[in-house]
Write a protein that holds these residues in place. Structure first.
Motif, PDB file in Angstrom:
ATOM      1  N   UNK A 376     -11.536   0.393   4.903  1.00 54.60           N
ATOM      2  CA  UNK A 376     -11.234   0.402   3.469  1.00 54.60           C
ATOM      3  C   UNK A 376     -11.101   1.839   2.970  1.00 54.60           C
ATOM      4  N   UNK A 377     -11.978   2.718   3.428  1.00 58.57           N
ATOM      5  CA  UNK A 377     -11.908   4.119   3.015  1.00 58.57           C
ATOM      6  C   UNK A 377     -10.578   4.731   3.421  1.00 58.57           C
ATOM      7  N   UNK A 378     -10.141   4.471   4.641  1.00 56.25           N
ATOM      8  CA  UNK A 378      -8.856   5.008   5.105  1.00 56.25           C
ATOM      9  C   UNK A 378      -7.706   4.479   4.258  1.00 56.25           C
ATOM     10  N   UNK A 379      -7.728   3.184   3.967  1.00 52.18           N
ATOM     11  CA  UNK A 379      -6.662   2.594   3.151  1.00 52.18           C
ATOM     12  C   UNK A 379      -6.668   3.146   1.729  1.00 52.18           C
ATOM     13  N   UNK A 380      -7.846   3.361   1.181  1.00 56.38           N
ATOM     14  CA  UNK A 380      -7.926   3.910  -0.170  1.00 56.38           C
ATOM     15  C   UNK A 380      -7.460   5.368  -0.200  1.00 56.38           C
ATOM     16  N   UNK A 381      -7.791   6.131   0.832  1.00 55.34           N
ATOM     17  CA  UNK A 381      -7.291   7.518   0.904  1.00 55.34           C
ATOM     18  C   UNK A 381      -5.775   7.530   0.982  1.00 55.34           C
ATOM     19  N   UNK A 382      -5.220   6.643   1.799  1.00 54.25           N
ATOM     20  CA  UNK A 382      -3.760   6.560   1.910  1.00 54.25           C
ATOM     21  C   UNK A 382      -3.142   6.153   0.575  1.00 54.25           C
ATOM     22  N   UNK A 383      -3.779   5.211  -0.112  1.00 53.70           N
ATOM     23  CA  UNK A 383      -3.277   4.755  -1.409  1.00 53.70           C
ATOM     24  C   UNK A 383      -3.211   5.909  -2.408  1.00 53.70           C
ATOM     25  N   UNK A 384      -4.272   6.695  -2.497  1.00 54.82           N
ATOM     26  CA  UNK A 384      -4.290   7.797  -3.438  1.00 54.82           C
ATOM     27  C   UNK A 384      -3.274   8.870  -3.043  1.00 54.82           C
ATOM     28  N   UNK A 409       0.375   9.315   5.995  1.00 49.75           N
ATOM     29  CA  UNK A 409       0.336   8.967   7.412  1.00 49.75           C
ATOM     30  C   UNK A 409      -0.965   9.427   8.055  1.00 49.75           C
ATOM     31  N   UNK A 410      -1.395  10.627   7.724  1.00 47.54           N
ATOM     32  CA  UNK A 410      -2.625  11.161   8.303  1.00 47.54           C
ATOM     33  C   UNK A 410      -3.831  10.306   7.949  1.00 47.54           C
ATOM     34  N   UNK A 411      -3.844   9.799   6.725  1.00 47.46           N
ATOM     35  CA  UNK A 411      -5.005   9.031   6.249  1.00 47.46           C
ATOM     36  C   UNK A 411      -5.247   7.766   7.056  1.00 47.46           C
ATOM     37  N   UNK A 417      -3.430  -1.192  12.249  1.00 46.05           N
ATOM     38  CA  UNK A 417      -2.611  -2.188  11.560  1.00 46.05           C
ATOM     39  C   UNK A 417      -1.133  -1.910  11.787  1.00 46.05           C
ATOM     40  N   UNK A 418      -0.333  -2.940  12.113  1.00 47.35           N
ATOM     41  CA  UNK A 418       1.098  -2.725  12.370  1.00 47.35           C
ATOM     42  C   UNK A 418       1.889  -2.295  11.141  1.00 47.35           C
ATOM     43  N   UNK A 419       1.355  -2.547   9.950  1.00 49.26           N
ATOM     44  CA  UNK A 419       2.097  -2.185   8.732  1.00 49.26           C
ATOM     45  C   UNK A 419       1.476  -0.995   8.005  1.00 49.26           C
ATOM     46  N   UNK A 420       0.618  -0.248   8.691  1.00 47.48           N
ATOM     47  CA  UNK A 420      -0.112   0.824   8.019  1.00 47.48           C
ATOM     48  C   UNK A 420       0.794   1.940   7.499  1.00 47.48           C
ATOM     49  N   UNK A 421       1.981   2.103   8.090  1.00 48.99           N
ATOM     50  CA  UNK A 421       2.870   3.195   7.675  1.00 48.99           C
ATOM     51  C   UNK A 421       3.914   2.762   6.649  1.00 48.99           C
ATOM     52  N   UNK A 422       3.845   1.526   6.183  1.00 52.12           N
ATOM     53  CA  UNK A 422       4.831   1.085   5.197  1.00 52.12           C
ATOM     54  C   UNK A 422       4.798   1.924   3.920  1.00 52.12           C
ATOM     55  N   UNK A 447      12.082   0.484   7.389  1.00 52.13           N
ATOM     56  CA  UNK A 447      10.773   0.344   8.051  1.00 52.13           C
ATOM     57  C   UNK A 447       9.687  -0.123   7.081  1.00 52.13           C
ATOM     58  N   UNK A 448      10.107  -0.669   5.957  1.00 51.02           N
ATOM     59  CA  UNK A 448       9.158  -1.182   4.972  1.00 51.02           C
ATOM     60  C   UNK A 448       9.110  -2.712   5.047  1.00 51.02           C
ATOM     61  N   UNK A 449       8.401  -3.327   4.124  1.00 46.23           N
ATOM     62  CA  UNK A 449       8.121  -4.762   4.152  1.00 46.23           C
ATOM     63  C   UNK A 449       9.282  -5.564   3.565  1.00 46.23           C
ATOM     64  N   UNK A 450       9.927  -6.356   4.395  1.00 46.29           N
ATOM     65  CA  UNK A 450      11.094  -7.108   3.938  1.00 46.29           C
ATOM     66  C   UNK A 450      10.750  -8.164   2.897  1.00 46.29           C
ATOM     67  N   UNK A 451       9.473  -8.542   2.805  1.00 43.81           N
ATOM     68  CA  UNK A 451       9.085  -9.576   1.850  1.00 43.81           C
ATOM     69  C   UNK A 451       8.491  -9.024   0.562  1.00 43.81           C
ATOM     70  N   UNK A 452       8.297  -7.715   0.495  1.00 40.76           N
ATOM     71  CA  UNK A 452       7.737  -7.085  -0.707  1.00 40.76           C
ATOM     72  C   UNK A 452       8.885  -6.758  -1.662  1.00 40.76           C
ATOM     73  N   UNK A 453       8.829  -7.299  -2.862  1.00 40.82           N
ATOM     74  CA  UNK A 453       9.989  -7.229  -3.755  1.00 40.82           C
ATOM     75  C   UNK A 453      10.365  -5.798  -4.125  1.00 40.82           C
ATOM     76  N   UNK A 454       9.380  -4.897  -4.219  1.00 40.56           N
ATOM     77  CA  UNK A 454       9.710  -3.520  -4.584  1.00 40.56           C
ATOM     78  C   UNK A 454      10.451  -2.812  -3.453  1.00 40.56           C
ATOM     79  N   UNK A 455      10.068  -3.113  -2.209  1.00 42.85           N
ATOM     80  CA  UNK A 455      10.805  -2.555  -1.070  1.00 42.85           C
ATOM     81  C   UNK A 455      12.210  -3.142  -1.015  1.00 42.85           C
TER      82      UNK A 455
END
Length: 506
Positions: A376-384, A409-411, A417-422, A447-455
């Motif tokens: 969770x910490x890694x994902x939150x760092x990437x989010x910020x 990417x570093x975070x 996770x296979x989608x961590x770089x989306x 290389x982004x999520x085909x089902x995510x409407x913003x992508x």
């Protein structure tokens, strides 16, 4: 808990768990797991009939998506038998915040000496998830299926692993195996229907098949009718969708999800006042009443982004006065801040966006701290890092944005996770689009999520700029047919409708 591919970020920590429920069935108190195990469920151990009865009732609620009622029953089971490991395990899975999840997770993990073999496997899976050790998670999931070949829940666990790692076809295969073992296994029906409805490769006929099965099997479950309402909403049969959501609310007047779903449908219909009342009603019956994001969307649909931001500001300030756990206040603030960040970014308001992102930073850290999980910490760092990058994009400082994007990417280097770089590719696609380097923008948006409407929206814009007009318009048409409410869709709907209308005219 029903399967959802993309969990909200504030509860993304449970994606690492095997959140699988079982249909209430006859179970006997077990003392020798290896010899007494039988049937299509995993073994549980307790010497208290009262605890077992409460636990089974909790599983019934949990199967049908009613975590609030499930929590109460799991806690009741633990009152009768504090050493009931499976009750503590499911109390963890039914957590209502990052803090609640972490607290109950630690209690569960501390019960290893009292656990049976199945529960030990779940503990090992939890530990692997905390470390983002997906190979270990898969190994444990397969081992559970081998050890308990008649268990629908073991198949469900393996399906959830594959789903969480973007292997939809394998996930569906194991959910179907779960139904072969137990034709009334509600979680598999719900998961299959949702998978076919929301995740590529989609098959709407298959989704309807499993939702029909679900309503027939669990007609008194609000979630059965909620999911059927989602199917009707996808088919643009919004009146039928509303009818299904209202049926769900009639079955449980305190089901906030059913009330909020009516609000989503009314939002798409343009019934904004009705939608706002639905969302207010949902907060009124909610356990905590902290969700303001969906109601903010109604103002965005009307083209009133300033009113939406003001509403979110007011809602966020009100949370501090609520008599609810701090962890739930954190979630409410997190949701509202993300919605506000999307609005400010779309409006190109760099000053407002920078303030929102700066205000989000301590909330994100608090959430990570409450979850107490490296993943969770890694994902939150990437989010910020992503939102810091988008602030620079909004300021039109594209070179600095490119440099900052590398920190996304570093975070997540430690994650598997296979989608961590989306998010990283999403950011680079937008940056290169803004810079006019369309070839690179295409490379990254693909290389982004085909089902995510913003992508999907950015892919349409980038393809259009690249001269791939036919593909771009097909994507715009898909977006225009969207019937699910989100801040991303609320922000782009008018623009997309205009593009599709012009294309039809020409």
């Amino acid at each position: 808990m029903f399967y959802i591919k993309k969990l909200p970020i504030y509860i993304s920590m449970v994606a690492m768990l095997f959140v699988a429920a079982c249909k209430d069935s006859e179970k006997e108190v077990e003392t020798e797991v290896e010899t007494d195990y039988a049937g299509n469920e995993l073994p549980v151990n307790t010497d208290s009939e009262e605890a077992l009865e409460a636990f089974q009732e909790g599983l019934e609620y949990f199967d049908n998506g009613s975590d609030r009622k499930a929590r109460a029953k799991f806690e009741e089971a633990l009152q009768y038998d504090p050493d009931f490991v499976s009750a503590q395990m499911y109390r963890t899975y039914a957590a209502n915040s990052a803090k609640d999840w972490a607290t109950n997770r630690e209690k569960f993990m501390a019960m290893r000496e009292k656990a049976n073999d199945a529960e030990v496997m779940m503990m090992d899976a939890t530990e692997a998830g905390l470390k983002s050790d997906t190979d270990r998670e898969l190994q444990i999931s397969k081992k559970m299926v081998e050890k308990y070949p008649k268990s629908a829940r073991a198949q469900d666990n393996l399906a959830i692993y594959y789903n969480g790692n973007d292997q939809e076809e394998k996930a569906r295969e194991h959910w179907k195996k779960a139904l072969e073992l137990n034709s009334e296994y509600v979680p598999a029906m719900a998961s299959l229907g949702a998978s076919y409805l929301f995740d590529s490769p989609k098959d709407k006929d298959q989704a309807k098949k499993y939702f029909d099965m679900l309503v027939k099997t669990a007609p008194n479950s609000p979630r059965s009718h909620i999911l059927m309402g989602d199917y009707y909403r996808d088919q643009d049969q919004l009146d039928q969708a509303l009818s299904s959501y209202e049926k769900a609310a009639s079955l449980d007047p305190e089901d906030e999800v059913a009330l909020a779903k009516s609000g989503h449908a009314n939002s798409i219909l343009g019934n904004y006042e009705e939608a706002r009342q639905n969302f207010k009603d949902a907060r009124e019956v909610s356990e905590f009443g902290t969700n303001f994001s969906a109601e903010a969307n109604t103002y965005v649909y009307e083209g009133k982004s300033k009113e939406a931001l003001a509403f979110l500001d007011e809602g966020t300030r009100s949370l501090d006065s609520l008599n609810v756990p701090q962890g739930n206040k954190t979630i409410g603030k997190f949701q509202a801040s993300l919605t506000a960040a999307h609005i400010a970014m779309h409006d190109g308001d760099a000053k407002r966006m920078e303030k929102i992102v700066n205000d989000l930073r301590p909330i994100s850290k608090q959430l990570a701290s409450e979850a107490n999980s490296p993943t969770v910490t890694a994902n939150q760092n990437a989010l910020m890092n992503y939102w810091d990058t988008m602030v620079l994009v909004t300021k039109k400082d594209y070179d600095a944005a490119l440099e900052k994007a590398e920190s996304i990417k570093t975070a997540v280097d430690s994650l598997n996770s296979p989608d961590k770089l989306e998010p990283y590719h999403r950011a680079l696609a937008v940056i290169h689009y803004k810079k006019g380097d369309i070839e690179k923008a295409v490379e990254h948006i693909d290389q982004t999520d085909e089902d995510y409407i913003h992508d999907k929206y950015w892919k349409a814009k980038i393809y259009e700029r690249a001269g791939n007009t036919e593909e771009a318009m097909a994507l715009y048409q898909e977006i225009a047919e969207e019937r699910f409410n989100s801040i991303e869709f609320a922000l782009i709907r008018a623009e997309v409708d205009q593009k599709v209308g012009k294309n039809k005219t020409s």
